[in-house]
Enzyme design. Sequence first.
Site, short mmCIF file in Angstrom:
data_model
loop_
_atom_site.label_atom_id
_atom_site.label_comp_id
_atom_site.label_asym_id
_atom_site.label_seq_id
_atom_site.Cartn_x
_atom_site.Cartn_y
_atom_site.Cartn_z
CG MET A 62 -1.71 1.29 1.37
SD MET A 62 -2.64 1.37 2.93
CE MET A 62 -3.88 0.12 2.66
CG LEU A 78 -6.33 5.15 1.39
CD1 LEU A 78 -5.21 5.05 2.42
CD2 LEU A 78 -7.63 5.51 2.10
CG LEU A 84 -8.34 0.42 1.07
CD1 LEU A 84 -7.84 -0.93 1.62
CD2 LEU A 84 -7.20 1.43 1.11
CE1 TYR A 110 2.35 7.83 7.82
CE2 TYR A 110 0.28 9.01 7.56
CZ TYR A 110 1.04 7.87 7.37
OH TYR A 110 0.50 6.78 6.73
NE ARG A 151 -4.54 0.36 -6.07
CZ ARG A 151 -5.10 1.43 -6.59
NH1 ARG A 151 -4.38 2.53 -6.74
NH2 ARG A 151 -6.36 1.44 -6.97
CE1 TYR A 152 -4.95 2.98 -2.81
CE2 TYR A 152 -3.95 1.92 -0.91
CZ TYR A 152 -4.92 1.95 -1.89
OH TYR A 152 -5.85 0.94 -1.96
CB CYS A 188 -10.63 -8.73 -2.79
SG CYS A 188 -11.01 -10.45 -3.14
CG HIS A 264 -6.45 -3.43 8.39
ND1 HIS A 264 -7.70 -3.51 7.84
CD2 HIS A 264 -6.16 -2.12 8.51
CE1 HIS A 264 -8.15 -2.28 7.61
NE2 HIS A 264 -7.24 -1.43 8.02
CG ASP A 341 7.72 -0.80 13.05
OD1 ASP A 341 6.73 -1.34 13.59
OD2 ASP A 341 8.87 -0.84 13.54
CD GLU A 344 -3.50 0.26 10.01
OE1 GLU A 344 -3.47 -0.97 10.21
OE2 GLU A 344 -4.31 0.81 9.26
CD GLU A 348 -5.10 1.17 14.82
OE1 GLU A 348 -6.12 0.53 15.13
OE2 GLU A 348 -4.73 1.35 13.64
CB CYS A 402 -14.63 -13.68 -3.42
SG CYS A 402 -13.02 -13.24 -2.74
CB CYS A 405 -16.05 -11.80 -6.83
SG CYS A 405 -15.14 -10.61 -7.86
CB CYS A 410 -11.83 -8.80 -9.58
SG CYS A 410 -11.17 -10.22 -8.66
#
Length: 429
Positions: A62, A78, A84, A110, A151-152, A188, A264, A341, A344, A348, A402, A405, A410
């Site tokens: 991510m 995101l 997501l 952050y 991804r982001y 997914c 998560h 790390d 989260e 968190e 799935c 789905c 996908c």
Amino acid sequence: MSIRHSAAHLTRSIAQRPVARSPVGLLDRYGSQKAGMASVVPPVTQNSVGKQGPTAMVFMNMGGPSTTDEVGDFLSRLFADADLIPLGPLQSYIGPLISRRRTPKIQKQYAAIGGGSPIRKWSEYQCEEMCKILDQISPETAPHRPYVAFRYANPLTEHMYEQLIKDGFGRGNGGRAVAFTQYPQYSCSTTGSSLNELWKWRNRLEGKRATGEVNPDGAIMWSVIDRWPTHPGLVEAFARNIEDKLAEYPEEARKDVVLLFSAHSLPMSVVNRGDPYPAEVAATVNAVMQRLKHSNPYRLCWQSQVGPSAWLGAQTSDTVKHYFERGHTDMILVPIAFTSDHIETLYEIDQEVLHEDAKGHPGVKRAESLNGSPVFIQALADIAHAHLQSGDSCSRQMGLRCQGCKSERCLEQKRFFVGEQAKILPTVR
């Protein structure tokens, strides 16, 4: 973070190692000496079609903003990802509003963990060190060139793909690339989303939109390591970190320390659709406890619930509070779905759960994340080596959608990566 990982925390506010070719025991194979930081790996030019090497090894995750100035763009991407965070038909309108509203608060979070996420540093280090091992144990596919695709956050998937082309992969030069998910357990919303994005940019830069052909000659040959929840090296790395933390308790109290594995969470709508993630996380926990010979009581809990809808529980924060109230003041939190790390773990768990929910009690601790663990990096190399030798384009599981789905994207993505099998087999001896 693993990278569904940094996202979910953000959205919660909204609503080295001896090398061996023959089989050896884990305790011999995985060294305990701390590895030094990796040196920069020189560029590799893919200039030969039909040879097994060089091989691009692409770590997918991510990602996270490396500085507070990058938080806004990170959140914008995101909240634009319906895989997501599904926001319905108004996602293109609602997403930017949410990201702008959340940016100041997330920047503060952050800032509280050092001014940015360490996930890029760890991802690049892990991939570079893995490739050094692969060059030794898999010379037929060497040299192995490390890449990271987030991804982001930077380096984004499209930037990684453009770099592949600049380095001589694809666009008529051929060459092999392995997409290696850094989410050990498949979902997914994480691995699936990253593969959707990779498939999209392959089509734009090498596929029909770029060349007029679906499968042009000399395009990159892709394969995928899409899950590895019970790999012995991964299990060993987690178990050693737990044992190291248990050693901080008095010997007479160690067997009563409660191990809380935290992963998560997912919305129940995703779970009920048939997402394999909960079962794969549970498989990792079971394998780790078997390695530990079930030395301690344990539970699996879930963090980062978002919004008012039903999510997979029990929640990590609630679990710590409830056990603490019942007198269980010795607990170790284990981030079981994260490979380094990120916000989260550092914010968190470390700042919210340990200091607020557990009131800073010294008996409540967190096991170290995998980060630069030589055991873990050797495991990554073993997983990649086995994949390169297998001739498989992906796991058998990945080809099965799935139960509930309905995503055509996908479906087409899975068809593409499964279809790469025919191209890979001729290269395997």
